[in-house]
Scaffold this motif. Structure first.
Motif, PDB file in Angstrom:
ATOM      1  N   LEU A   1      29.704  36.080  37.107  1.00  0.00           N
ATOM      2  CA  LEU A   1      30.966  35.643  37.131  1.00  0.00           C
ATOM      3  C   LEU A   1      32.006  36.370  37.030  1.00  0.00           C
ATOM      4  O   LEU A   1      32.853  36.445  37.770  1.00  0.00           O
ATOM      5  N   GLU A   2      32.058  37.413  36.027  1.00  0.00           N
ATOM      6  CA  GLU A   2      33.207  38.419  35.835  1.00  0.00           C
ATOM      7  C   GLU A   2      33.458  39.192  37.082  1.00  0.00           C
ATOM      8  O   GLU A   2      34.492  39.368  37.539  1.00  0.00           O
ATOM      9  N   THR A   3      32.296  39.580  37.568  1.00  0.00           N
ATOM     10  CA  THR A   3      32.216  40.314  39.054  1.00  0.00           C
ATOM     11  C   THR A   3      32.883  39.350  40.164  1.00  0.00           C
ATOM     12  O   THR A   3      33.780  39.936  40.879  1.00  0.00           O
ATOM     13  N   ALA A   4      32.535  38.093  40.204  1.00  0.00           N
ATOM     14  CA  ALA A   4      33.105  37.225  41.287  1.00  0.00           C
ATOM     15  C   ALA A   4      34.544  37.283  40.969  1.00  0.00           C
ATOM     16  O   ALA A   4      35.365  37.296  42.137  1.00  0.00           O
ATOM     17  N   LEU A   5      34.975  36.908  39.848  1.00  0.00           N
ATOM     18  CA  LEU A   5      36.290  36.986  39.608  1.00  0.00           C
ATOM     19  C   LEU A   5      37.281  38.109  39.703  1.00  0.00           C
ATOM     20  O   LEU A   5      38.378  38.090  40.492  1.00  0.00           O
ATOM     21  N   ASP A   6      36.768  39.132  39.508  1.00  0.00           N
ATOM     22  CA  ASP A   6      37.251  40.556  39.659  1.00  0.00           C
ATOM     23  C   ASP A   6      37.523  40.961  41.136  1.00  0.00           C
ATOM     24  O   ASP A   6      38.312  41.425  41.637  1.00  0.00           O
ATOM     25  N   GLN A   7      36.487  40.514  41.915  1.00  0.00           N
ATOM     26  CA  GLN A   7      36.323  40.813  43.249  1.00  0.00           C
ATOM     27  C   GLN A   7      37.087  39.634  44.176  1.00  0.00           C
ATOM     28  O   GLN A   7      36.912  39.486  45.507  1.00  0.00           O
ATOM     29  N   ASP A   8      37.959  38.658  43.267  1.00  0.00           N
ATOM     30  CA  ASP A   8      38.519  37.563  44.272  1.00  0.00           C
ATOM     31  C   ASP A   8      37.486  36.725  45.182  1.00  0.00           C
ATOM     32  O   ASP A   8      37.909  36.679  46.331  1.00  0.00           O
TER      33      ASP A   8
END
Length: 91
Positions: free
Chosen positions: A25-32
């Motif tokens: 989830l953090e990665t998905a948010l970080d990568q828009d």
């Protein structure tokens, strides 16, 4: 907490999966990433946490409330504690 000791390996496996889902989830948010992908990941995490809660709670109820050697007073204290916990969890 005998039920968490008996199922420790399984519970830790569930927690590690949740940790991985949170990292995704953090990665998905970080990568828009797309909103839908983010929402799906949040739903997956919620489902995993709910499953973990249900498993631990069932063990607690069976081991602590269902035990033959629990007095009526002890059982009432446990019921009150579980009720408080559930109210907090379901907010």
């Amino acid at each position: 907490m005998a039920h968490t000791i008996k199922g420790k390996k399984q519970l830790l496996t569930r927690v590690r999966k949740i940790k991985g889902q949170a990292a995704a989830l953090e990665t998905a948010l970080d990568q828009d990433k797309d909103c839908l992908a983010v929402l799906q990941q949040i739903a997956a995490i919620r489902g995993a946490v709910n499953g973990l809660m249900a498993e631990v709670m069932e063990g607690h109820i069976r081991d602590h409330l269902g035990a033959d050697d629990v007095t009526a007073e002890q059982r009432q204290v446990e019921v009150d504690q579980i009720a408080t916990l559930l109210r907090s969890y379901l907010k």
